[in-house]
Design a protein around this motif. Sequence first.
Motif, PDB file in Angstrom:
ATOM      1  N   TYR A   1       0.800  -1.227   0.000  1.00 54.52           N
ATOM      2  CA  TYR A   1       0.000   0.000   0.000  1.00 54.52           C
ATOM      3  C   TYR A   1       0.834   1.280   0.000  1.00 54.52           C
ATOM      4  O   TYR A   1       0.522   2.245   0.702  1.00 54.52           O
ATOM      5  CB  TYR A   1      -0.953   0.019   1.199  1.00 54.52           C
ATOM      6  CG  TYR A   1      -1.924  -1.140   1.247  1.00 54.52           C
ATOM      7  CD1 TYR A   1      -2.989  -1.224   0.346  1.00 54.52           C
ATOM      8  CD2 TYR A   1      -1.781  -2.149   2.202  1.00 54.52           C
ATOM      9  CE1 TYR A   1      -3.890  -2.281   0.401  1.00 54.52           C
ATOM     10  CE2 TYR A   1      -2.666  -3.209   2.258  1.00 54.52           C
ATOM     11  CZ  TYR A   1      -3.717  -3.278   1.355  1.00 54.52           C
ATOM     12  OH  TYR A   1      -4.603  -4.329   1.403  1.00 54.52           O
ATOM     13  N   PRO A   2       1.900   1.361  -0.769  1.00 56.59           N
ATOM     14  CA  PRO A   2       2.644   2.628  -0.817  1.00 56.59           C
ATOM     15  C   PRO A   2       1.856   3.694  -1.574  1.00 56.59           C
ATOM     16  O   PRO A   2       1.016   3.384  -2.431  1.00 56.59           O
ATOM     17  CB  PRO A   2       3.912   2.253  -1.594  1.00 56.59           C
ATOM     18  CG  PRO A   2       3.475   1.141  -2.497  1.00 56.59           C
ATOM     19  CD  PRO A   2       2.470   0.353  -1.693  1.00 56.59           C
ATOM     20  N   GLN A   3       2.124   4.945  -1.253  1.00 57.31           N
ATOM     21  CA  GLN A   3       1.548   6.052  -2.016  1.00 57.31           C
ATOM     22  C   GLN A   3       2.368   6.203  -3.294  1.00 57.31           C
ATOM     23  O   GLN A   3       3.540   6.582  -3.239  1.00 57.31           O
ATOM     24  CB  GLN A   3       1.568   7.331  -1.193  1.00 57.31           C
ATOM     25  CG  GLN A   3       0.692   7.278   0.045  1.00 57.31           C
ATOM     26  CD  GLN A   3       0.745   8.563   0.833  1.00 57.31           C
ATOM     27  OE1 GLN A   3       0.687   9.657   0.266  1.00 57.31           O
ATOM     28  NE2 GLN A   3       0.876   8.446   2.142  1.00 57.31           N
ATOM     29  N   ARG A   4       1.721   5.937  -4.394  1.00 59.76           N
ATOM     30  CA  ARG A   4       2.421   5.863  -5.663  1.00 59.76           C
ATOM     31  C   ARG A   4       3.152   7.157  -6.011  1.00 59.76           C
ATOM     32  O   ARG A   4       4.301   7.128  -6.477  1.00 59.76           O
ATOM     33  CB  ARG A   4       1.419   5.509  -6.760  1.00 59.76           C
ATOM     34  CG  ARG A   4       2.040   5.210  -8.103  1.00 59.76           C
ATOM     35  CD  ARG A   4       0.985   4.709  -9.058  1.00 59.76           C
ATOM     36  NE  ARG A   4       1.579   4.061 -10.213  1.00 59.76           N
ATOM     37  CZ  ARG A   4       0.898   3.282 -11.048  1.00 59.76           C
ATOM     38  NH1 ARG A   4      -0.379   3.060 -10.844  1.00 59.76           N
ATOM     39  NH2 ARG A   4       1.515   2.728 -12.068  1.00 59.76           N
TER      40      ARG A   4
ATOM     41  N   ILE B   1      13.613   0.346   4.023  1.00 62.58           N
ATOM     42  CA  ILE B   1      12.511   0.372   4.987  1.00 62.58           C
ATOM     43  C   ILE B   1      12.066   1.803   5.251  1.00 62.58           C
ATOM     44  O   ILE B   1      10.861   2.113   5.282  1.00 62.58           O
ATOM     45  CB  ILE B   1      12.942  -0.323   6.292  1.00 62.58           C
ATOM     46  CG1 ILE B   1      13.090  -1.833   6.056  1.00 62.58           C
ATOM     47  CG2 ILE B   1      11.935  -0.053   7.414  1.00 62.58           C
ATOM     48  CD1 ILE B   1      13.796  -2.557   7.174  1.00 62.58           C
ATOM     49  N   ARG B   2      13.022   2.691   5.417  1.00 57.41           N
ATOM     50  CA  ARG B   2      12.663   4.091   5.687  1.00 57.41           C
ATOM     51  C   ARG B   2      11.971   4.727   4.492  1.00 57.41           C
ATOM     52  O   ARG B   2      11.027   5.523   4.660  1.00 57.41           O
ATOM     53  CB  ARG B   2      13.923   4.876   6.063  1.00 57.41           C
ATOM     54  CG  ARG B   2      14.455   4.501   7.434  1.00 57.41           C
ATOM     55  CD  ARG B   2      15.780   5.166   7.742  1.00 57.41           C
ATOM     56  NE  ARG B   2      16.240   4.857   9.094  1.00 57.41           N
ATOM     57  CZ  ARG B   2      17.458   5.100   9.542  1.00 57.41           C
ATOM     58  NH1 ARG B   2      18.359   5.682   8.743  1.00 57.41           N
ATOM     59  NH2 ARG B   2      17.795   4.789  10.775  1.00 57.41           N
ATOM     60  N   LEU B   3      12.423   4.375   3.280  1.00 52.75           N
ATOM     61  CA  LEU B   3      11.760   4.896   2.088  1.00 52.75           C
ATOM     62  C   LEU B   3      10.311   4.439   2.044  1.00 52.75           C
ATOM     63  O   LEU B   3       9.397   5.246   1.790  1.00 52.75           O
ATOM     64  CB  LEU B   3      12.500   4.431   0.832  1.00 52.75           C
ATOM     65  CG  LEU B   3      11.809   4.740  -0.505  1.00 52.75           C
ATOM     66  CD1 LEU B   3      11.663   6.241  -0.699  1.00 52.75           C
ATOM     67  CD2 LEU B   3      12.582   4.118  -1.669  1.00 52.75           C
TER      68      LEU B   3
ATOM     69  N   ASP C   1       8.286   6.279   4.639  1.00 52.59           N
ATOM     70  CA  ASP C   1       8.064   7.665   4.224  1.00 52.59           C
ATOM     71  C   ASP C   1       6.971   7.772   3.163  1.00 52.59           C
ATOM     72  O   ASP C   1       6.335   8.820   3.028  1.00 52.59           O
ATOM     73  CB  ASP C   1       9.355   8.275   3.675  1.00 52.59           C
ATOM     74  CG  ASP C   1      10.382   8.559   4.768  1.00 52.59           C
ATOM     75  OD1 ASP C   1       9.999   8.555   5.951  1.00 52.59           O
ATOM     76  OD2 ASP C   1      11.559   8.769   4.420  1.00 52.59           O
ATOM     77  N   CYS C   2       6.785   6.693   2.398  1.00 53.97           N
ATOM     78  CA  CYS C   2       5.777   6.681   1.335  1.00 53.97           C
ATOM     79  C   CYS C   2       4.478   6.025   1.784  1.00 53.97           C
ATOM     80  O   CYS C   2       3.623   5.682   0.947  1.00 53.97           O
ATOM     81  CB  CYS C   2       6.326   5.968   0.104  1.00 53.97           C
ATOM     82  SG  CYS C   2       7.740   6.816  -0.638  1.00 53.97           S
ATOM     83  N   GLY C   3       4.313   5.831   3.090  1.00 51.17           N
ATOM     84  CA  GLY C   3       3.064   5.309   3.626  1.00 51.17           C
ATOM     85  C   GLY C   3       2.883   3.818   3.522  1.00 51.17           C
ATOM     86  O   GLY C   3       1.796   3.301   3.823  1.00 51.17           O
ATOM     87  N   ALA C   4       3.920   3.084   3.116  1.00 51.93           N
ATOM     88  CA  ALA C   4       3.797   1.643   2.925  1.00 51.93           C
ATOM     89  C   ALA C   4       4.078   0.886   4.220  1.00 51.93           C
ATOM     90  O   ALA C   4       4.706   1.401   5.142  1.00 51.93           O
ATOM     91  CB  ALA C   4       4.758   1.170   1.843  1.00 51.93           C
ATOM     92  N   VAL C   5       3.606  -0.355   4.247  1.00 52.39           N
ATOM     93  CA  VAL C   5       3.913  -1.272   5.339  1.00 52.39           C
ATOM     94  C   VAL C   5       5.091  -2.139   4.894  1.00 52.39           C
ATOM     95  O   VAL C   5       4.938  -2.989   4.019  1.00 52.39           O
ATOM     96  CB  VAL C   5       2.704  -2.165   5.678  1.00 52.39           C
ATOM     97  CG1 VAL C   5       3.050  -3.116   6.828  1.00 52.39           C
ATOM     98  CG2 VAL C   5       1.489  -1.318   6.032  1.00 52.39           C
ATOM     99  N   PRO C   6       6.297  -1.933   5.451  1.00 47.29           N
ATOM    100  CA  PRO C   6       7.464  -2.709   5.030  1.00 47.29           C
ATOM    101  C   PRO C   6       7.514  -4.064   5.732  1.00 47.29           C
ATOM    102  O   PRO C   6       7.331  -4.161   6.954  1.00 47.29           O
ATOM    103  CB  PRO C   6       8.651  -1.832   5.436  1.00 47.29           C
ATOM    104  CG  PRO C   6       8.136  -0.969   6.526  1.00 47.29           C
ATOM    105  CD  PRO C   6       6.654  -0.858   6.390  1.00 47.29           C
ATOM    106  N   VAL C   7       7.781  -5.112   4.932  1.00 53.84           N
ATOM    107  CA  VAL C   7       7.781  -6.489   5.422  1.00 53.84           C
ATOM    108  C   VAL C   7       9.043  -7.184   4.916  1.00 53.84           C
ATOM    109  O   VAL C   7       9.359  -7.116   3.721  1.00 53.84           O
ATOM    110  CB  VAL C   7       6.526  -7.239   4.921  1.00 53.84           C
ATOM    111  CG1 VAL C   7       6.592  -8.719   5.282  1.00 53.84           C
ATOM    112  CG2 VAL C   7       5.254  -6.599   5.485  1.00 53.84           C
TER     113      VAL C   7
ATOM    114  N   GLY D   1       4.609   6.518   9.613  1.00 49.28           N
ATOM    115  CA  GLY D   1       5.688   7.160   8.874  1.00 49.28           C
ATOM    116  C   GLY D   1       7.024   6.634   9.350  1.00 49.28           C
ATOM    117  O   GLY D   1       7.155   5.465   9.678  1.00 49.28           O
ATOM    118  N   PRO D   2       8.067   7.471   9.413  1.00 44.34           N
ATOM    119  CA  PRO D   2       9.401   7.013   9.804  1.00 44.34           C
ATOM    120  C   PRO D   2       9.399   6.329  11.169  1.00 44.34           C
ATOM    121  O   PRO D   2       8.509   6.533  11.990  1.00 44.34           O
ATOM    122  CB  PRO D   2      10.220   8.305   9.831  1.00 44.34           C
ATOM    123  CG  PRO D   2       9.500   9.215   8.895  1.00 44.34           C
ATOM    124  CD  PRO D   2       8.043   8.891   9.050  1.00 44.34           C
TER     125      PRO D   2
END
Length: 284
Positions: A78-81, A169-171, A174-180, A271-272
């Motif tokens: 779900y990142p903000q494109r 992960i930080r990127l 910052d783009c609203g995504a859930v990092p896995v 966010g971060p």
Amino acid sequence: MLELHCHTTFSDGTLAPTELVEAAAAAGVRALAITDHDTLGGWDEAIAAARRFGLTIVPGIELSTVWHGRSLHVLGFYPQRDLLEPPLRDRFEGRRRRARQMADKLAKLGYPIVLPQIGAGIAPGRPHIARALVAAGHARTEREAFDRWLSDGGPAYVSYEKFSAVEGIRLLRDCGAVPVWAHPFLFRGGEPSEILPELVAAGLRGIEIYHPTHTPTQHAMLAQLARTYNLVATGGSDYHGPIKDGPTLNQLQLPLELLTALQAARLTNRGPASSSDRERSGLR
């Protein structure tokens, strides 16, 4: 059923997004994540195709990063494109440079290839090089091409350009995504239990527990780590297309409840990395 890790022809898969959606629907998948390497190019076609089958598309990506000198992949859901696409351009061009460097190495070794014509939005990877080796008659199969030249540390291998897992992960955050963290037991730079605190401190929100290469014992170990660090559990076949002896769609029979937890993490994404991330990692 749920598939949270699949690839299309926009990276190293063999099915176009529409073909992947059709195959997933036929296999009983109800929610499908498009997680191509370092590109969002397959989203639009997949979303359009999914409307015909009543299938939910989970927009995602698989970032290619490096940690402790070894390849580590981070899924982002779900990142903000509009926020992610600009910084992805550097990663995308880095993949193109890497493909050319591997082709140059092969030529010096006496195995010249013709790099395939890769369209706009498609991220080149080692499978493209392997197919070129087969097309040139240097290898009988893509597996042979990997074994002889392209595997990690192989004579034609080129590592990713410097982009650390923490940066990835930080990127994503910052783009609203859930990092896995993708397929942790495929990582060759340390044990998951040793690596995880550093990634959680950077803002990791989930861990891919269910993967075709993970054993039941490894599932249990990762599930315990997810509970310890309050991480979302995800899983998927890592499907790249109909490959002999490869994973098949929906083979893991994952319940849709995993998607509910992932969606909840999306809504609470902060966010971060925050102080609570550092507390959970034990690195505060």
